[in-house]
Design a protein around this motif. Structure first.
Motif, PDB file in Angstrom:
ATOM      1  N   UNK A   1      61.813-140.627 -20.057  1.00  0.00           N
ATOM      2  CA  UNK A   1      60.839-139.694 -19.487  1.00  0.00           C
ATOM      3  C   UNK A   1      59.811-140.493 -18.699  1.00  0.00           C
ATOM      4  N   UNK A   2      59.143-139.839 -17.802  1.00  0.00           N
ATOM      5  CA  UNK A   2      58.178-140.519 -16.945  1.00  0.00           C
ATOM      6  C   UNK A   2      57.148-141.278 -17.756  1.00  0.00           C
ATOM      7  N   UNK A   3      56.907-142.545 -17.367  1.00  0.00           N
ATOM      8  CA  UNK A   3      55.883-143.406 -17.943  1.00  0.00           C
ATOM      9  C   UNK A   3      56.110-143.708 -19.421  1.00  0.00           C
ATOM     10  N   UNK A   4      57.343-143.556 -19.899  1.00  0.00           N
ATOM     11  CA  UNK A   4      57.631-143.879 -21.301  1.00  0.00           C
ATOM     12  C   UNK A   4      57.545-145.387 -21.485  1.00  0.00           C
ATOM     13  N   UNK A   5      56.452-145.857 -22.062  1.00  0.00           N
ATOM     14  CA  UNK A   5      56.236-147.282 -22.317  1.00  0.00           C
ATOM     15  C   UNK A   5      56.401-148.117 -21.050  1.00  0.00           C
ATOM     16  N   UNK A   6      56.047-147.543 -19.905  1.00  0.00           N
ATOM     17  CA  UNK A   6      56.176-148.295 -18.666  1.00  0.00           C
ATOM     18  C   UNK A   6      57.609-148.551 -18.268  1.00  0.00           C
ATOM     19  N   UNK A   7      58.537-147.735 -18.718  1.00  0.00           N
ATOM     20  CA  UNK A   7      59.952-147.894 -18.383  1.00  0.00           C
ATOM     21  C   UNK A   7      60.317-146.976 -17.232  1.00  0.00           C
ATOM     22  N   UNK A   8      60.872-147.550 -16.197  1.00  0.00           N
ATOM     23  CA  UNK A   8      61.345-146.755 -15.069  1.00  0.00           C
ATOM     24  C   UNK A   8      62.855-146.868 -14.993  1.00  0.00           C
ATOM     25  N   UNK A   9      63.511-145.731 -14.791  1.00  0.00           N
ATOM     26  CA  UNK A   9      64.968-145.697 -14.684  1.00  0.00           C
ATOM     27  C   UNK A   9      65.363-145.443 -13.234  1.00  0.00           C
ATOM     28  N   UNK A  10      66.191-146.331 -12.705  1.00  0.00           N
ATOM     29  CA  UNK A  10      66.748-146.155 -11.383  1.00  0.00           C
ATOM     30  C   UNK A  10      68.277-146.255 -11.512  1.00  0.00           C
ATOM     31  N   UNK A  11      68.984-146.005 -10.444  1.00  0.00           N
ATOM     32  CA  UNK A  11      70.432-146.152 -10.525  1.00  0.00           C
ATOM     33  C   UNK A  11      70.911-147.042  -9.400  1.00  0.00           C
ATOM     34  N   UNK A  12      72.097-147.584  -9.572  1.00  0.00           N
ATOM     35  CA  UNK A  12      72.744-148.379  -8.542  1.00  0.00           C
ATOM     36  C   UNK A  12      74.147-147.818  -8.376  1.00  0.00           C
ATOM     37  N   UNK A  13      74.594-147.758  -7.133  1.00  0.00           N
ATOM     38  CA  UNK A  13      75.899-147.177  -6.865  1.00  0.00           C
ATOM     39  C   UNK A  13      76.681-148.062  -5.906  1.00  0.00           C
TER      40      UNK A  13
ATOM     41  N   UNK B   1      66.648-133.766 -14.027  1.00  0.00           N
ATOM     42  CA  UNK B   1      66.323-133.745 -15.454  1.00  0.00           C
ATOM     43  C   UNK B   1      65.266-134.767 -15.847  1.00  0.00           C
ATOM     44  N   UNK B   2      64.831-135.603 -14.906  1.00  0.00           N
ATOM     45  CA  UNK B   2      63.855-136.638 -15.231  1.00  0.00           C
ATOM     46  C   UNK B   2      64.467-137.829 -15.931  1.00  0.00           C
ATOM     47  N   UNK B   3      65.801-137.919 -15.950  1.00  0.00           N
ATOM     48  CA  UNK B   3      66.461-139.060 -16.573  1.00  0.00           C
ATOM     49  C   UNK B   3      66.601-140.225 -15.606  1.00  0.00           C
ATOM     50  N   UNK B   4      66.398-139.961 -14.340  1.00  0.00           N
ATOM     51  CA  UNK B   4      66.253-140.989 -13.319  1.00  0.00           C
ATOM     52  C   UNK B   4      64.936-140.739 -12.603  1.00  0.00           C
ATOM     53  N   UNK B   5      64.189-141.826 -12.357  1.00  0.00           N
ATOM     54  CA  UNK B   5      62.949-141.708 -11.609  1.00  0.00           C
ATOM     55  C   UNK B   5      63.110-142.162 -10.163  1.00  0.00           C
ATOM     56  N   UNK B   6      64.214-142.861  -9.885  1.00  0.00           N
ATOM     57  CA  UNK B   6      64.378-143.483  -8.579  1.00  0.00           C
ATOM     58  C   UNK B   6      65.860-143.695  -8.305  1.00  0.00           C
ATOM     59  N   UNK B   7      66.274-143.368  -7.085  1.00  0.00           N
ATOM     60  CA  UNK B   7      67.662-143.592  -6.686  1.00  0.00           C
ATOM     61  C   UNK B   7      67.706-143.822  -5.190  1.00  0.00           C
ATOM     62  N   UNK B   8      68.407-144.874  -4.769  1.00  0.00           N
ATOM     63  CA  UNK B   8      68.477-145.192  -3.353  1.00  0.00           C
ATOM     64  C   UNK B   8      69.892-145.411  -2.872  1.00  0.00           C
ATOM     65  N   UNK B   9      70.004-145.859  -1.614  1.00  0.00           N
ATOM     66  CA  UNK B   9      71.296-146.090  -0.976  1.00  0.00           C
ATOM     67  C   UNK B   9      72.121-144.812  -0.906  1.00  0.00           C
ATOM     68  N   UNK B  10      71.469-143.710  -0.520  1.00  0.00           N
ATOM     69  CA  UNK B  10      72.191-142.451  -0.388  1.00  0.00           C
ATOM     70  C   UNK B  10      72.815-142.015  -1.685  1.00  0.00           C
ATOM     71  N   UNK B  11      72.011-141.759  -2.711  1.00  0.00           N
ATOM     72  CA  UNK B  11      72.538-141.600  -4.066  1.00  0.00           C
ATOM     73  C   UNK B  11      73.154-140.252  -4.372  1.00  0.00           C
ATOM     74  N   UNK B  12      72.869-139.233  -3.571  1.00  0.00           N
ATOM     75  CA  UNK B  12      73.301-137.882  -3.905  1.00  0.00           C
ATOM     76  C   UNK B  12      74.141-137.312  -2.769  1.00  0.00           C
ATOM     77  N   UNK B  13      74.894-136.241  -3.032  1.00  0.00           N
ATOM     78  CA  UNK B  13      75.647-135.621  -1.945  1.00  0.00           C
ATOM     79  C   UNK B  13      74.719-135.260  -0.794  1.00  0.00           C
ATOM     80  N   UNK B  14      75.152-135.560   0.437  1.00  0.00           N
ATOM     81  CA  UNK B  14      74.263-135.348   1.572  1.00  0.00           C
ATOM     82  C   UNK B  14      73.902-133.878   1.754  1.00  0.00           C
ATOM     83  N   UNK B  15      74.735-132.982   1.234  1.00  0.00           N
ATOM     84  CA  UNK B  15      74.395-131.561   1.380  1.00  0.00           C
ATOM     85  C   UNK B  15      73.314-131.113   0.405  1.00  0.00           C
ATOM     86  N   UNK B  16      72.859-132.037  -0.483  1.00  0.00           N
ATOM     87  CA  UNK B  16      71.767-131.706  -1.398  1.00  0.00           C
ATOM     88  C   UNK B  16      70.442-132.362  -0.993  1.00  0.00           C
ATOM     89  N   UNK B  17      70.464-133.193   0.040  1.00  0.00           N
ATOM     90  CA  UNK B  17      69.265-133.942   0.416  1.00  0.00           C
ATOM     91  C   UNK B  17      68.117-133.007   0.777  1.00  0.00           C
TER      92      UNK B  17
END
Length: 538
Positions: free
Chosen positions: A36-48, A250-266
């Motif tokens: 969750x946001x700001x949980x102990x200063x933990x940020x979740x991002x993804x790599x694809x 869902x707030x399970x990711x706070x950050x995602x880059x490099x075109x992380x989602x289907x372009x029709x959802x941008x």
């Protein structure tokens, strides 16, 4: 103001590559439970997709550079004008004749294992690692003949000839400095630190659970004042683009880059107050989608066939159908985003099926009873749905001119082995980074001397041209900007005449962050940045 991909008012980044393991959305799949946001200063991002290594000194695949850049640093950082700024070097001076570069190194910097960073590490990294094993470094650093170390905090690069591109290739994600004491005397390609880096960066490697996540924790001895802002950075591996979008919702990711989602959802993320969407952050990459041909194939060895394939592609329609408008058509190997080098004065290949058919007829390939002339295999990395759509689009385009296209999707290790290790492909499609300077990013694909079987993301086509080699080699050492531009204009013209590589489009990749995340695109390297300043607001 409405947020659009071309508006400078919304947070911006580009680029899409790959995926990884998608089961990770359920709460509790990670050992620390749902994020969750700001949980102990933990940020979740993804790599694809999931990286196949942790150190960008040996592998420049996009996900590797994203992860490596948090732990390993370079001599320089860069601002959005792609001008150098201090990192491990605090000052630098290029000699008037261009034959030496003197770096003053930052004092008091410690490797993650507590050993001091010195000029000996710079010397060892450049001469023994990057010049020999880095996919782009073999050409970028070709002019470096020695690195002198008059004291622990001075490194002098001696060059056999000027290397104007070199100063744009010293970021941590591109040319990371490695600890001499960890690598010297070992098989550097098999060193355990390649998958558990010992760096100087703001984050320290903790664990890599394959197919699930990578955890990095704050470097308590980091040289950057007040950095890192976060206590922990978690890199999630989520293979499916729709699952990544759901994780952001869902707030399970706070950050995602490099075109992380289907372009029709941008667009819906751009319209949401819960998120920020940024299209900056690839100024150092300029990743391009291009089709590399295998000239060892008897059909593709004929120029008429390669020309026919270019004419068979309806690239204008592709921008809408495949990219949903988030791309720009290429006219050649250098995009318009590099105005100092780009030219539109090149041979062009408009969509013209009639011309494609005539070329194939002239090449001696008549249609069979089934309407097909011959078949080709197109292999692409498993990188979400964009390449899947593009493959289907190309299959129909090529079928219209009698070329049967077999589509092969491969995970990254299989893709690299097939294309660069075994040359077992006919056509291949992947995002190739041309970086901020063509000598760094473009040269390796057309220069015959860059070909090295088993080395990923270099010349795999088998293209050899003495004229092209000379153009690229001259451009790599030409100090005069206008003369250098003229050489790259000729490069583009020859590349589009010989056509070993068929340019398609420059994707406009987005980075998406929760509304309470700041500094997620701090510079032109986007999510490849060290992220010492990455933080939550409040």
């Amino acid at each position: 103001m409405t947020k659009t991909p071309t508006s400078p008012t919304f947070a911006m980044s580009r680029r899409a590559l790959l995926l990884a393991s998608g089961a990770g959305l359920a709460a509790g799949i990670l050992p620390f439970g749902p994020l969750k946001a700001q949980q102990s200063g933990t940020l979740a991002m993804c790599v694809t997709p999931e990286p196949n290594a942790m150190c960008a000194a040996f592998n420049t695949a996009s996900p590797v550079t994203v992860v490596s850049g948090k732990m390993l640093e370079g001599l320089l950082n860069y601002d959005f004008n792609v001008s150098p700024t201090p990192a491990l070097a605090t000052a630098w001076e290029v000699a008037a004749d261009g034959l030496s570069i003197t770096f003053s190194l930052r004092e008091g910097v410690m490797w993650h294992d507590g050993q001091p960073f010195t000029s000996a590490d710079v010397q060892y990294t450049i001469m023994e690692i990057l010049k020999q094993h880095h996919p782009r470094g073999r050409s970028t650093l070709a002019s470096v003949t020695a690195v002198e170390t008059p004291d622990d905090h001075t490194a002098i690069l001696r060059l056999s000839q000027p290397a104007p591109a070199l100063m744009y290739a010293l970021a941590g994600w591109e040319s990371p400095m490695l600890p001499k004491h960890v690598y010297e005397g070992t098989d550097v390609l098999q060193n355990p630190a390649n998958n558990a880096p010992v760096g100087t960066g703001p984050f320290v490697f903790q664990t890599w659970e394959r197919g699930s996540h990578i955890i990095m924790t704050a470097n308590q001895n980091y040289w950057g004042e007040g950095e890192p802002k976060l206590e922990r950075l978690v890199v999630r591996i989520i293979t499916d683009p729709s699952a990544r979008a759901a994780a952001l919702d869902a707030g399970e990711l706070h950050l995602a880059g490099d075109g992380p989602i289907p372009v029709n959802q941008v667009q819906r993320f751009m319209d949401s107050a819960d998120f920020q969407v940024d299209t900056r952050g690839t100024e150092m990459n300029n990743s391009l989608d291009m089709i590399h041909t295998n000239l060892r194939n008897e059909h593709l060895a004929k120029l008429e066939v390669r020309q026919a394939l270019m004419h068979a592609m309806n690239r204008e329609a592709m921008l809408g159908v495949v990219y949903y408008g988030l791309a720009e058509m290429l006219t050649g190997p250098i995009p318009e985003t590099l105005p100092n080098f780009y030219t539109a004065d090149v041979p062009s290949y408009d969509y013209d099926p009639a011309r494609a058919n005539a070329l194939l007829d002239a090449a001696g390939y008549a249609r069979g009873a089934d309407g097909m002339r011959f078949s080709l295999r197109l292999i692409a990395p498993t990188v979400g749905d964009t390449y899947e759509r593009m493959g289907q689009f190309l299959k129909q385009n090529f079928r219209d001119v009698g070329v049967d296209l077999e589509l092969i999707s491969a995970d990254i290790p299989t893709f690299i082995r097939s294309v660069f290790g075994e040359y077992d492909y006919d056509l291949t499609l992947y995002p190739g980074s041309v970086t901020a300077d063509p000598t760094i990013g473009s040269q390796r694909f057309w220069w015959s001397k860059a070909a090295s079987q088993g080395t990923p993301f270099v010349n795999s086509t088998g293209y050899e041209s003495a004229e092209m080699d000379q153009i690229l080699e001259d451009a790599s050492v030409e100090p005069d900007p206008e003369a250098r531009r003229a050489l790259f204009v000729r490069f583009q013209q020859l590349a589009m005449t010989d056509l070993p590589i068929l340019p398609v489009a420059r994707p406009i990749y987005v980075t998406i962050a929760a509304a309470n995340v700041v500094n997620f695109v701090p510079g032109p390297d986007g999510i490849r940045a060290p992220y010492g300043s990455l933080a939550f607001t409040g």
